[in-house]
Design an enzyme around this catalytic site. Sequence first.
Site, PDB file in Angstrom:
ATOM      1  N   ASP A  42      75.734 100.019  94.899  1.00 58.88           N
ATOM      2  CA  ASP A  42      75.492 100.189  96.339  1.00 58.88           C
ATOM      3  C   ASP A  42      76.695  99.674  97.121  1.00 58.88           C
ATOM      4  O   ASP A  42      77.426  98.805  96.650  1.00 58.88           O
ATOM      5  CB  ASP A  42      74.269  99.361  96.767  1.00 58.88           C
ATOM      6  CG  ASP A  42      72.954  99.966  96.306  1.00 58.88           C
ATOM      7  OD1 ASP A  42      72.934 101.142  95.897  1.00 58.88           O
ATOM      8  OD2 ASP A  42      71.931  99.246  96.351  1.00 58.88           O
ATOM      9  N   ARG A  49      77.538 108.608  96.054  1.00 58.72           N
ATOM     10  CA  ARG A  49      76.351 108.802  96.900  1.00 58.72           C
ATOM     11  C   ARG A  49      76.843 108.653  98.344  1.00 58.72           C
ATOM     12  O   ARG A  49      77.408 107.618  98.705  1.00 58.72           O
ATOM     13  CB  ARG A  49      75.289 107.733  96.619  1.00 58.72           C
ATOM     14  CG  ARG A  49      74.132 107.753  97.618  1.00 58.72           C
ATOM     15  CD  ARG A  49      73.400 106.431  97.715  1.00 58.72           C
ATOM     16  NE  ARG A  49      72.701 106.093  96.506  1.00 58.72           N
ATOM     17  CZ  ARG A  49      72.482 104.820  96.126  1.00 58.72           C
ATOM     18  NH1 ARG A  49      72.933 103.807  96.851  1.00 58.72           N
ATOM     19  NH2 ARG A  49      71.851 104.572  95.011  1.00 58.72           N
TER      20      ARG A  49
HETATM   21  P1  FDA Z   1      68.954 108.637 110.499  1.00 59.85           P
HETATM   22  O1  FDA Z   1      69.009 107.161 110.671  1.00 59.85           O
HETATM   23  O2  FDA Z   1      69.604 109.484 111.530  1.00 59.85           O
HETATM   24  O3  FDA Z   1      67.444 109.037 110.331  1.00 59.85           O
HETATM   25  C1  FDA Z   1      67.023 110.387 110.228  1.00 59.85           C
HETATM   26  C2  FDA Z   1      65.516 110.408 110.168  1.00 59.85           C
HETATM   27  O4  FDA Z   1      65.074 109.771 108.957  1.00 59.85           O
HETATM   28  C3  FDA Z   1      64.813 109.627 111.269  1.00 59.85           C
HETATM   29  O5  FDA Z   1      64.644 110.403 112.419  1.00 59.85           O
HETATM   30  C4  FDA Z   1      63.506 109.265 110.605  1.00 59.85           C
HETATM   31  O6  FDA Z   1      62.629 110.371 110.594  1.00 59.85           O
HETATM   32  C5  FDA Z   1      63.907 108.999 109.185  1.00 59.85           C
HETATM   33  N1  FDA Z   1      64.232 107.579 108.960  1.00 59.85           N
HETATM   34  C6  FDA Z   1      65.458 107.047 108.749  1.00 59.85           C
HETATM   35  N2  FDA Z   1      65.368 105.723 108.518  1.00 59.85           N
HETATM   36  C7  FDA Z   1      64.060 105.404 108.623  1.00 59.85           C
HETATM   37  C8  FDA Z   1      63.333 104.183 108.503  1.00 59.85           C
HETATM   38  N3  FDA Z   1      63.923 103.027 108.241  1.00 59.85           N
HETATM   39  N4  FDA Z   1      61.995 104.228 108.637  1.00 59.85           N
HETATM   40  C9  FDA Z   1      61.349 105.396 108.894  1.00 59.85           C
HETATM   41  N5  FDA Z   1      61.993 106.580 109.015  1.00 59.85           N
HETATM   42  C10 FDA Z   1      63.327 106.591 108.889  1.00 59.85           C
HETATM   43  N6  FDA Z   1      73.372 102.241 103.190  1.00 59.85           N
HETATM   44  C11 FDA Z   1      74.438 101.472 102.873  1.00 59.85           C
HETATM   45  O7  FDA Z   1      75.113 100.965 103.765  1.00 59.85           O
HETATM   46  N7  FDA Z   1      74.752 101.259 101.550  1.00 59.85           N
HETATM   47  C12 FDA Z   1      74.051 101.826 100.526  1.00 59.85           C
HETATM   48  O8  FDA Z   1      74.374 101.611  99.348  1.00 59.85           O
HETATM   49  C13 FDA Z   1      72.938 102.657 100.859  1.00 59.85           C
HETATM   50  N8  FDA Z   1      72.182 103.273  99.887  1.00 59.85           N
HETATM   51  C14 FDA Z   1      71.235 104.204 100.252  1.00 59.85           C
HETATM   52  C15 FDA Z   1      70.566 104.945  99.267  1.00 59.85           C
HETATM   53  C16 FDA Z   1      69.729 105.981  99.637  1.00 59.85           C
HETATM   54  C17 FDA Z   1      69.066 106.796  98.570  1.00 59.85           C
HETATM   55  C18 FDA Z   1      69.503 106.259 101.023  1.00 59.85           C
HETATM   56  C19 FDA Z   1      68.615 107.388 101.453  1.00 59.85           C
HETATM   57  C20 FDA Z   1      70.086 105.487 101.979  1.00 59.85           C
HETATM   58  C21 FDA Z   1      70.949 104.429 101.621  1.00 59.85           C
HETATM   59  N9  FDA Z   1      71.561 103.655 102.588  1.00 59.85           N
HETATM   60  C22 FDA Z   1      72.623 102.849 102.224  1.00 59.85           C
HETATM   61  C23 FDA Z   1      71.015 103.618 103.978  1.00 59.85           C
HETATM   62  C24 FDA Z   1      71.753 104.579 104.915  1.00 59.85           C
HETATM   63  O9  FDA Z   1      73.042 104.089 105.169  1.00 59.85           O
HETATM   64  C25 FDA Z   1      70.995 104.745 106.241  1.00 59.85           C
HETATM   65  O10 FDA Z   1      70.939 103.507 106.898  1.00 59.85           O
HETATM   66  C26 FDA Z   1      69.581 105.272 106.095  1.00 59.85           C
HETATM   67  O11 FDA Z   1      69.512 106.263 105.128  1.00 59.85           O
HETATM   68  C27 FDA Z   1      69.063 105.866 107.434  1.00 59.85           C
HETATM   69  O12 FDA Z   1      69.879 106.912 107.829  1.00 59.85           O
HETATM   70  P2  FDA Z   1      69.529 108.493 107.669  1.00 59.85           P
HETATM   71  O13 FDA Z   1      70.658 109.098 106.921  1.00 59.85           O
HETATM   72  O14 FDA Z   1      68.218 108.672 107.028  1.00 59.85           O
HETATM   73  O15 FDA Z   1      69.614 109.068 109.127  1.00 59.85           O
END
Ligand code: FDA
Length: 302
Positions: free
Chosen positions: A129, A179
């Site tokens: 990560d 990733r």
């Molecule tokens: P965005 O924040 O724009 O959210 C899009 C939509 O997703 C929202 O409108 C909502 O519907 C849903 N959503 C997102 N977060 C939510 C929450 N907490 N609760 C409920 N609904 C939510 N980061 C990092 O810095 N280092 C890492 O190693 C990782 N590893 C990682 C693994 C995997 C498999 C994922 C999916 C994510 C990570 N992340 C991460 C976290 C990533 O950086 C980010 O903070 C989250 O994925 C939220 O961003 P989205 O891309 O989902 O978009």
Amino acid sequence: MRALFLFLAKQEGFKNLAMKLGIFRRAALRFVAGEGLDDAIRAVRQANHQNMTGTLDLLGENTLTKEDAVNACAEITGIFDRILAERVRCNISVKLTQLGLALDPELSRRCLFQIAKHALEKGNFVRVDMEDSPYTQCTLEIVEDAHEKLGNVGTVIQSYLYRSEQDTLRLLDRGIGIRLVKGAYLEPESIAFRKKKDTDANFIKLMKILLTSRPYHAIATHDESIISATKDFARTEEIPKDHFEFQMLYGIRRDLQVRLAQEGYNVRIYIPYGRRWYSYFMRRLAERPSNVAFVARNFFRD
Ligand code: FDA
């Protein structure tokens, strides 16, 4: 609100208080499979039944003693035996500060090598990560070294960092699987995009670089517009569905996870478990104000 929760994620005093409150613990369980490996394996099996794979994360970060880092290393190494014994389709994600990166980078390097070597013997893979920016460079260096010697190690690129395009190209040169995420920490404007639209635009740009390159990469987001853009790009460029995977977090957008798997995409669920859920949970609260409202409502109901 985001900044406040990301600040609290690092505060030991608030952490000790929050972890004693039943309401926090129960709310955290929405995002965490449970406190033990049995709970996590159950969650992986459930994902496997729905044609999705898993990546297990034994929660923990910013380990305070070398002894804790060595113990975490031993515990994580052992998970690969359990994965094999249970015949579940799943790999592991680790954080280098859990393995002592902030205390002694050499220790965390040795621990990662031990974990990855054991994973290799069991035919498995380790994803490192990405944490906050003080650790970006050393994480990349340790991953590059481990990948060169063992081959079964990948890492994470955060689209909010200005440096990420360069880092992506460097990792691709070395054949390292990535990733792609937006980024979950509090970073200064001098090194990271502040506006969501800029982070999203950079995500799309990096997604296109990954999809048109080898090896196998992961697009990790719950953002439907980015997921649609990824599907459209893959279709236009005639990139087969099995050349990449979508990844999502346990407990977030289950409907979307299942739908993508039913459409024939590879989907992997990030499944955290363990007793050290505090910082992970605070980052999930920071991402979405309605999560905070959910906790607050239940707090006053208790
Ligand atoms: P965005 O924040 O724009 O959210 C899009 C939509 O997703 C929202 O409108 C909502 O519907 C849903 N959503 C997102 N977060 C939510 C929450 N907490 N609760 C409920 N609904 C939510 N980061 C990092 O810095 N280092 C890492 O190693 C990782 N590893 C990682 C693994 C995997 C498999 C994922 C999916 C994510 C990570 N992340 C991460 C976290 C990533 O950086 C980010 O903070 C989250 O994925 C939220 O961003 P989205 O891309 O989902 O978009």
